[in-house]
Write a protein that holds these residues in place. Structure first.
Motif: not given
Length: 402
Positions: A66-93
């Protein structure tokens, strides 16, 4: 030149698909924002060089420190996409209303492999109730995973009431057994889900548990429950270790028009993904943000420390209102041991009990509540998308007694 142009266009189209630019159907008020790599000074999720993919093998996850619990500086930057790659478009239920779920679950529980209530009724309706009968009552309760202390409490209460009652008809026996079981399951516990939006932020829920209990599926099913209650929901895929976990969660979200914040990097920092999910939920003014976490063995200290860090990082943005522990009812007393450890690490507020229809051990509901003082809030009785509903004490006991 004219012959080359179609080929170039085909290659470009393939790259677009591989790049994950297929949009997700979204129900929320705004599109998910792609967060930049540059952050302000108050953002605890700071850049860190490199990112290591973790294969989907038990050894790889268990050996991860686990990352060091003493501070938060070790966290990675996460690129958050505005999509869901590879998922087929399905009807909303349209999810099943909560009331309809409860009826279905009671029917399934009545038909399930449950012998606890039936066995007790048969024993207590005997012409003669001697010590041998009471021994059998105790054995039946212990085999149903009720636990030693609750078993003795119930047997003592039944002994006293049977002695006072004198003559016993099946109707009288069923009534007294129902009353005592309801007391034991405890209708006074608050089983309300804390999913009410606050004035300036959404309600935040984490879902935790060991490997294989169905956390991601539970998050998806619970999203359907909340959508049926007309809530605006956003999902956070913080299970970054299991292959395709994020896509699985996003598919559940698509089915009811709920967006998912996820990272496209294998083995991304789960705390960073959770942080970005809550940040997106605040930006979009949703009602509830639900965070799916990776399964982890309760005896792996490093992984439990990492789970604690996920919660702490999220709380830099918003308080975590609900921490649900998903347990497999078929694991019996082992589930109780899991519950104790998770409760110490992230302060569990409620239990989700799955696979209750496939076991005779309904007593685990009582055992967990007695040991932790934490209520069972939701139960699952099947594999269907709408087979999850709020736990009702009287409905549960009535189903046990058929």
């Amino acid at each position: 030149m004219n012959d080359i142009l179609p080929i170039l266009l085909s290659i470009l189209a393939a790259l677009v698909v591989l790049g994950g630019l297929i949009p997700v159907l979204m129900k929320t008020r705004k599109n998910i924002t792609r967060y930049p790599g540059t952050r302000d000074a108050n953002d605890p999720v700071q850049p860190r060089g490199g990112s290591t993919a973790v294969e989907d093998r038990p050894g790889s996850v268990a050996d991860r420190t686990a990352p060091d619990g003493a501070d938060l500086e070790g966290l990675e930057t996460t690129e958050v996409p505005d999509n869901a790659a590879g998922l087929e478009v399905i009807p909303v239920e349209t999810p099943l209303p909560v009331a309809g779920r409860l009826v279905r679950l009671r029917e399934r529980l009545v038909r399930s492999n449950n012998v606890m209530g039936k066995g007790l009724l048969a024993l207590l309706s005997s012409d003669k109730i001697d010590e041998n009968v009471w021994d059998e009552v105790e054995e039946t309760l212990l085999l149903a995973d009720l636990g030693t202390e609750p078993t003795m409490q119930l047997v003592d209460a039944l002994r006293e009431r049977v002695k006072v009652l004198g003559t016993r008809t099946p109707e009288q026996v069923k009534l007294l057994l129902r009353e005592e079981l309801i007391k034991l399951v405890d209708p006074t516990m608050d089983r309300t889900l804390n999913v009410q939006r606050h004035a300036d932020r959404p309600a935040v829920m984490m879902v935790v548990g060991v490997n294989g209990v169905g956390k991601t599926t539970t998050v998806g099913k619970l999203a359907r429950v909340l959508v049926a209650e007309d809530k605006d929901v956003l999902l956070g895929a913080a299970d970054t270790f299991r292959a395709a976990a994020a896509e699985q969660l996003a598919t559940w979200g698509q089915r009811v028009g709920v967006p998912t914040v996820k990272s496209d990097i294998d083995g991304a920092d789960p705390a960073s993904v959770a942080y970005e999910a809550v940040k997106a939920g605040i930006d979009q003014e949703v009602d509830v943000v639900m965070i799916d976490t990776a399964g982890r063995l309760q005896n792996k200290v490093g992984l439990m420390d990492e789970l604690r860090k996920v919660k702490r990082v999220v709380e830099k943005l918003a308080e975590v209102d609900e921490v649900l522990l998903v347990l497999d009812a078929t694991t019996g007393q082992n589930g109780l041991n899991q519950a104790r450890v998770f409760s110490e690490v992230v302060n569990i507020t409620g239990i989700v009990l799955t696979k209750l229809d496939g076991t005779a051990k309904g007593g685990i509901v009582v055992a967990i509540q007695k040991a932790l003082g934490v209520p069972v809030k939701l139960i699952g009785l099947g594999e269907g998308a709408d087979d999850l509903a709020p736990f009702e004490v009287e409905g549960f006991v009535d189903a046990l007694l058929n």
